[in-house]
Design a protein around this motif. Structure first.
Motif, PDB file in Angstrom:
ATOM      1  N   LEU A  55       0.830  -1.208   0.000  1.00 36.05           N
ATOM      2  CA  LEU A  55       0.000   0.000   0.000  1.00 36.05           C
ATOM      3  C   LEU A  55       0.864   1.257   0.000  1.00 36.05           C
ATOM      4  O   LEU A  55       0.558   2.242  -0.687  1.00 36.05           O
ATOM      5  CB  LEU A  55      -0.921   0.010   1.214  1.00 36.05           C
ATOM      6  CG  LEU A  55      -2.096  -0.967   1.183  1.00 36.05           C
ATOM      7  CD1 LEU A  55      -2.758  -1.047   2.560  1.00 36.05           C
ATOM      8  CD2 LEU A  55      -3.113  -0.559   0.145  1.00 36.05           C
ATOM      9  N   GLY A  59       0.939   4.206  -2.757  1.00 32.01           N
ATOM     10  CA  GLY A  59       0.802   5.614  -2.419  1.00 32.01           C
ATOM     11  C   GLY A  59       1.913   6.464  -3.000  1.00 32.01           C
ATOM     12  O   GLY A  59       1.690   7.600  -3.426  1.00 32.01           O
ATOM     13  N   GLU A 109      -0.903  -3.483  -5.814  1.00 37.45           N
ATOM     14  CA  GLU A 109      -1.286  -2.181  -5.269  1.00 37.45           C
ATOM     15  C   GLU A 109      -0.948  -1.043  -6.224  1.00 37.45           C
ATOM     16  O   GLU A 109      -1.683  -0.047  -6.294  1.00 37.45           O
ATOM     17  CB  GLU A 109      -0.612  -1.961  -3.907  1.00 37.45           C
ATOM     18  CG  GLU A 109      -1.116  -2.891  -2.822  1.00 37.45           C
ATOM     19  CD  GLU A 109      -2.626  -2.872  -2.681  1.00 37.45           C
ATOM     20  OE1 GLU A 109      -3.232  -1.787  -2.822  1.00 37.45           O
ATOM     21  OE2 GLU A 109      -3.213  -3.938  -2.442  1.00 37.45           O
ATOM     22  N   THR A 113      -3.847   1.685  -8.326  1.00 37.57           N
ATOM     23  CA  THR A 113      -3.925   3.135  -8.526  1.00 37.57           C
ATOM     24  C   THR A 113      -4.352   3.475  -9.951  1.00 37.57           C
ATOM     25  O   THR A 113      -4.806   4.597 -10.204  1.00 37.57           O
ATOM     26  CB  THR A 113      -2.577   3.810  -8.228  1.00 37.57           C
ATOM     27  OG1 THR A 113      -1.599   3.433  -9.208  1.00 37.57           O
ATOM     28  CG2 THR A 113      -2.080   3.436  -6.844  1.00 37.57           C
ATOM     29  N   THR A 349      -4.880  10.492  -3.516  1.00 38.41           N
ATOM     30  CA  THR A 349      -4.753   9.040  -3.369  1.00 38.41           C
ATOM     31  C   THR A 349      -3.467   8.681  -2.657  1.00 38.41           C
ATOM     32  O   THR A 349      -3.428   7.767  -1.812  1.00 38.41           O
ATOM     33  CB  THR A 349      -4.804   8.365  -4.743  1.00 38.41           C
ATOM     34  OG1 THR A 349      -6.041   8.686  -5.389  1.00 38.41           O
ATOM     35  CG2 THR A 349      -4.691   6.853  -4.616  1.00 38.41           C
ATOM     36  N   LEU A 353      -3.242   6.444   0.764  1.00 36.23           N
ATOM     37  CA  LEU A 353      -2.577   5.147   0.782  1.00 36.23           C
ATOM     38  C   LEU A 353      -1.384   5.134   1.727  1.00 36.23           C
ATOM     39  O   LEU A 353      -1.157   4.151   2.449  1.00 36.23           O
ATOM     40  CB  LEU A 353      -2.135   4.763  -0.630  1.00 36.23           C
ATOM     41  CG  LEU A 353      -3.246   4.390  -1.607  1.00 36.23           C
ATOM     42  CD1 LEU A 353      -2.671   4.076  -2.978  1.00 36.23           C
ATOM     43  CD2 LEU A 353      -4.045   3.198  -1.091  1.00 36.23           C
ATOM     44  N   SER A 357      -1.359   2.872   5.024  1.00 38.35           N
ATOM     45  CA  SER A 357      -0.417   1.757   5.150  1.00 38.35           C
ATOM     46  C   SER A 357       0.175   1.651   6.550  1.00 38.35           C
ATOM     47  O   SER A 357       0.541   0.561   6.996  1.00 38.35           O
ATOM     48  CB  SER A 357       0.699   1.903   4.110  1.00 38.35           C
ATOM     49  OG  SER A 357       1.541   3.007   4.410  1.00 38.35           O
TER      50      SER A 357
END
Length: 411
Positions: A55, A59, A109, A113, A349, A353, A357
């Motif tokens: 995650l 991010g 992950e 996105t 986002t 993220l 996390s």
């Protein structure tokens, strides 16, 4: 404002792809994690730790994804993302050892996105800028069924198949369902140019102007980002630890039934907003969603081990989380406008993220040192930071912020 006739096909198609995208890439993990841990020879906690690292990687990549959405068009990026998601799921299923499995999780992950809300919201903004806020609401209403559908579907599949085979099935879903949808959306006639040099649309789009004056945009983004960070910490902490929290508070088996209230509450909240909340501005909605989350945690801590209190907590928390998903798309659009929205959404986002996390680990430390109720109160205190942040953003916008929106978009 209702979505235009041409937007409904986009919303419906995106709704299907979001259900599959979130169901296969996110909601399935918790069900399959124990079997994954067994096969790679790790404790289950280590597998969730690997997910946290993945995650975090997602991010860090999200800001680049946002810029690609603006440059190449969200439909094209989402089509590539479907291919990447399928490939990553296959790589995880076929991973020969733990290091390859972790790399595959990171790839999953990163691919997320490209295909989840962070990309779907910009697609609606690019295609229907004047009505994007309502379109985002309708999309989240449809996509809210992802957990309702994929938690039992994953459990049913895993009863007959290994987790590797389930991931191969999910890879096929991304190729057979999501890829054609995203290719179709990429080829649909556009309602606005992606760049100033792009061909003009058949009819001029209604411009969507941001509420924040140019001189205050940097400060407003920092405050908005702080609000989203506080909300992400609360949401990620509680969702990962939902059942352990309820069990630690003495709810036992009732905790399982109470947690089932959460999913329907998300959808009910979005539906209620769609029917009765047409006059709420995104900023007002942000404050409401931010207030519901800490209020629900304080209620749970104060009433435990009451099953009724826990049920109300789950309903309020589900409602707040459902609205939180909508605000993540509509508030940046209302404050900063449609220009460069993909890059802006990528930064939002990224904040969600990255904070998400580390949130489960941070909550575990707080609960270990202060007890479960103490951890909930700490999380509630952090959640109140979102209320302050969003309210302060409202001060920056001046007298133009109203609860009622004009029919031609934000004022």
């Amino acid at each position: 404002m209702s979505a235009p006739r041409g937007a409904w096909a986009d919303i419906a198609a995106l709704g299907v792809s979001q259900i599959v995208g979130y169901g296969t890439l996110y909601y399935s993990f918790g069900t399959l994690a124990p079997a994954m841990a067994h096969d790679v020879g790790w404790p289950v906690e280590w597998v969730f730790g690997a997910l946290s690292a993945a995650l975090l990687a997602g991010g860090l990549v999200a800001p680049w994804t946002g810029r690609w959405l603006d440059r190449f068009g969200a439909g094209r990026v989402m089509a590539v993302g479907s291919l990447a998601a399928a490939t990553a799921l296959v790589a995880a299923a076929l991973a020969p050892a733990a290091p390859a499995f972790v790399l595959a999780l990171v790839a999953i992950e990163v691919a997320s996105t490209f295909v989840q809300y962070g990309a779907a919201f910009p697609l609606l903004v690019q295609r229907h800028p004047a009505t994007a806020q309502r379109s985002i609401l309708y999309l989240t209403l449809i996509a809210g069924f992802a957990s309702t559908l994929f938690w039992p579907l994953t459990t049913w599949l895993h009863a007959a198949l290994s987790w590797q085979a389930v991931y191969l099935v999910f890879a096929a879903l991304n190729l057979v369902i999501c890829l054609p949808i995203h290719l179709w959306l990429a080829r649909r006639p556009k309602t606005m140019p992606l760049t100033p040099d792009a061909a003009k649309p058949l009819a001029p789009p209604v411009p969507v102007k941001g509420l924040i004056p140019p001189a205050l945009r940097g400060r407003a983004f920092l405050l908005m980002g702080l609000g989203f960070a506080c909300q992400s910490l609360v949401v990620s902490s509680v969702l990962i630890h939902m059942l352990p929290i309820l069990t630690a508070l003495g709810l036992g088996l009732a905790g399982v039934m109470v947690s089932a209230v959460f999913g329907p509450a998300q959808v009910a909240g979005r539906f209620t907003l769609m029917v009765f909340g047409r006059d709420l501005s995104p900023l007002a909605l942000a404050v409401i969603s931010a207030a519901l989350l800490p209020a629900s945690l304080v209620l749970l801590a104060a009433t435990a081990p009451s099953t009724a209190g826990a049920a109300v907590f789950a309903a309020l928390f589900g409602l707040g989380n459902g609205l939180y998903s909508i605000v993540g798309g509509t508030l940046p659009l209302a404050l900063f406008g449609a220009d460069g929205y993909g890059a802006l959404q990528g930064r939002v986002t990224s904040i969600r993220l990255v904070v998400g996390s580390i949130a489960p680990f941070a909550f575990a430390l707080a609960a270990d040192g202060l007890g479960t109720q103490g951890g909930l109160l700490i999380a509630a205190f952090v959640g109140c930071g979102a209320i302050v942040a969003f309210a302060t953003v409202g001060l920056l916008t001046g007298p133009r912020v109203v609860l009622r929106e004009a029919n031609d978009g934000p004022p």
